[in-house]
Scaffold this motif. Sequence first.
Motif, PDB file in Angstrom:
ATOM      1  N   SER A  44       0.822  -1.218   0.000  1.00 29.47           N
ATOM      2  CA  SER A  44       0.000   0.000   0.000  1.00 29.47           C
ATOM      3  C   SER A  44       0.856   1.269   0.000  1.00 29.47           C
ATOM      4  N   GLN A  45       2.182   1.113   0.113  1.00 28.04           N
ATOM      5  CA  GLN A  45       3.048   2.310   0.165  1.00 28.04           C
ATOM      6  C   GLN A  45       4.077   2.305  -0.955  1.00 28.04           C
ATOM      7  N   PRO A  46       3.633   2.527  -2.208  1.00 25.22           N
ATOM      8  CA  PRO A  46       4.615   2.522  -3.298  1.00 25.22           C
ATOM      9  C   PRO A  46       5.617   3.678  -3.168  1.00 25.22           C
ATOM     10  N   SER A  47       6.848   3.410  -3.560  1.00 31.14           N
ATOM     11  CA  SER A  47       7.883   4.440  -3.456  1.00 31.14           C
ATOM     12  C   SER A  47       7.766   5.431  -4.615  1.00 31.14           C
ATOM     13  N   HIS A  48       8.005   6.705  -4.313  1.00 29.54           N
ATOM     14  CA  HIS A  48       7.977   7.724  -5.365  1.00 29.54           C
ATOM     15  C   HIS A  48       9.254   7.671  -6.212  1.00 29.54           C
ATOM     16  N   LEU A  49      10.201   6.818  -5.827  1.00 26.16           N
ATOM     17  CA  LEU A  49      11.484   6.789  -6.548  1.00 26.16           C
ATOM     18  C   LEU A  49      11.450   5.988  -7.851  1.00 26.16           C
ATOM     19  N   SER A  50      10.347   5.240  -8.064  1.00 32.27           N
ATOM     20  CA  SER A  50      10.279   4.385  -9.258  1.00 32.27           C
ATOM     21  C   SER A  50      10.601   5.139 -10.544  1.00 32.27           C
ATOM     22  N   SER A  51      10.096   6.367 -10.646  1.00 32.40           N
ATOM     23  CA  SER A  51      10.262   7.123 -11.890  1.00 32.40           C
ATOM     24  C   SER A  51      11.706   7.579 -12.085  1.00 32.40           C
ATOM     25  N   GLN A  52      12.536   7.400 -11.058  1.00 36.94           N
ATOM     26  CA  GLN A  52      13.930   7.845 -11.198  1.00 36.94           C
ATOM     27  C   GLN A  52      14.898   6.744 -11.633  1.00 36.94           C
ATOM     28  N   ILE A  53      14.392   5.530 -11.762  1.00 39.29           N
ATOM     29  CA  ILE A  53      15.275   4.449 -12.218  1.00 39.29           C
ATOM     30  C   ILE A  53      15.722   4.782 -13.652  1.00 39.29           C
ATOM     31  N   PRO A  54      17.030   4.781 -13.908  1.00 41.73           N
ATOM     32  CA  PRO A  54      17.526   5.269 -15.208  1.00 41.73           C
ATOM     33  C   PRO A  54      17.038   4.456 -16.410  1.00 41.73           C
ATOM     34  N   VAL A  55      16.903   5.162 -17.525  1.00 43.47           N
ATOM     35  CA  VAL A  55      16.544   4.539 -18.808  1.00 43.47           C
ATOM     36  C   VAL A  55      17.693   4.822 -19.771  1.00 43.47           C
ATOM     37  N   ILE A  56      18.218   3.775 -20.374  1.00 49.05           N
ATOM     38  CA  ILE A  56      19.397   3.923 -21.231  1.00 49.05           C
ATOM     39  C   ILE A  56      19.080   3.483 -22.653  1.00 49.05           C
ATOM     40  N   ASP A  57      19.577   4.264 -23.607  1.00 45.28           N
ATOM     41  CA  ASP A  57      19.322   4.016 -25.022  1.00 45.28           C
ATOM     42  C   ASP A  57      20.491   3.191 -25.585  1.00 45.28           C
ATOM     43  N   LEU A  58      20.209   1.937 -25.891  1.00 46.47           N
ATOM     44  CA  LEU A  58      21.295   1.055 -26.353  1.00 46.47           C
ATOM     45  C   LEU A  58      21.848   1.488 -27.709  1.00 46.47           C
ATOM     46  N   SER A  59      21.003   2.112 -28.538  1.00 44.94           N
ATOM     47  CA  SER A  59      21.503   2.531 -29.858  1.00 44.94           C
ATOM     48  C   SER A  59      22.566   3.630 -29.704  1.00 44.94           C
ATOM     49  N   LEU A  60      22.479   4.400 -28.610  1.00 46.97           N
ATOM     50  CA  LEU A  60      23.512   5.412 -28.358  1.00 46.97           C
ATOM     51  C   LEU A  60      24.781   4.768 -27.789  1.00 46.97           C
TER      52      LEU A  60
END
Length: 355
Positions: A44-60
């Motif tokens: 019932s207590q989701p962390s607000h940090l989820s949106s900060q997990i990095p996203v990396i572009d493999l084509s770069l």
Amino acid sequence: MEMEEAPTYAASMAVPNVQEMVRRDPLHVPHRYIRSEEERPKLSQPSHLSSQIPVIDLSLLAIGDNEELSKLDLASQSWGFFQVVNHGIAEDLLNNMKKFSVEFFQLSIEDKEKYSMPSEDIQGYGHAYVVSNGQVLDWSDALILVVHPTHYRKIQFWPAKPDGFKEIIESYSNGIRKVAQQLLVSFSLIMGVKEDVILGMHKQLVQALRINYYPACSMPDQVLGISPHSDTSTISILMQDEDVTGLQIRHDGSWVSVNPIPNALVVNIGDVIEIWSNGKYKSVEHRAVTNEKITRISYASFLFPHDDVDIEPLDHMINSQRPIKIYKRVKYGEYLRSSMKRKLEGKVNIEMTKY
Ligand code: OGA
Ligand code: NI
């Protein structure tokens, strides 16, 4: 050179099939699956940090983009987890892998048990890392296969049904392998060695697939789909279902969900990179939670070295930032097998290699 035989890994005790248990009695959760207070997930207590997990572009990364490489460096230091987009695996192939896997798990228990994991190994359909009667059990079943090198395959465990599944597993795993190889090139670069060094250090890049099946659970706040652990791999690459969250990682002492991004792959640093980098890059603890209404499937690919490889911090990673060599030298095959003699439990394996 004579062909090396397929290795065996470790024994795991036989435990009930969770999917079948739930099919027979959807509301009952046996005592053996109930976690202690401290281990129970606070759904019932989701962390607000989820949106900060990095996203990396493999084509770069593939064109050696310095900004993306520095994102990879930061992600691997502070999160140990990131999601990868533009990885080049066709969406159709990802969807087929999901579709065929769903069909496999929908087969009768008798059909699936044709691929049952034998008592002395962890390839096949069953449960791994069950080592004592008192152990609290995970709310999941799994199909585990070694896919590379090809002579390590135990083809008797590759499902003949649904028709074509074997070929899909093969194509999916080849796609994942290319992603892994690109990532290992990038890890070489951020670790300051020539681009083929990290891959070369594996002697043989071994690859295993673990398809996790997490049935819905009537008491999701009292069980775990998979116990907290770090992966013993070099890196792991996970495809998740899009309509349900389950994977959580430990970050600054709290549990953060890795929310699915359509068609992205989740990558995490395993124990081997933590050791090679002398602790600069973190093999982060993670777990999976279950859902009350939705069954979740995840597709984990593990990339790791040949059994004979000695693992220890790279000389130049022992430097002014981390002047002390933190981990002892260990033969990878021994590291892997001793981890399989223990239940999944946080970072116990890597802790034991520390001085
Ligand atoms: C694993 C794992 C997480 C998940 O198979 O090692 O951590 O979300 N799986 O299924
Ligand atoms: Ni894992």
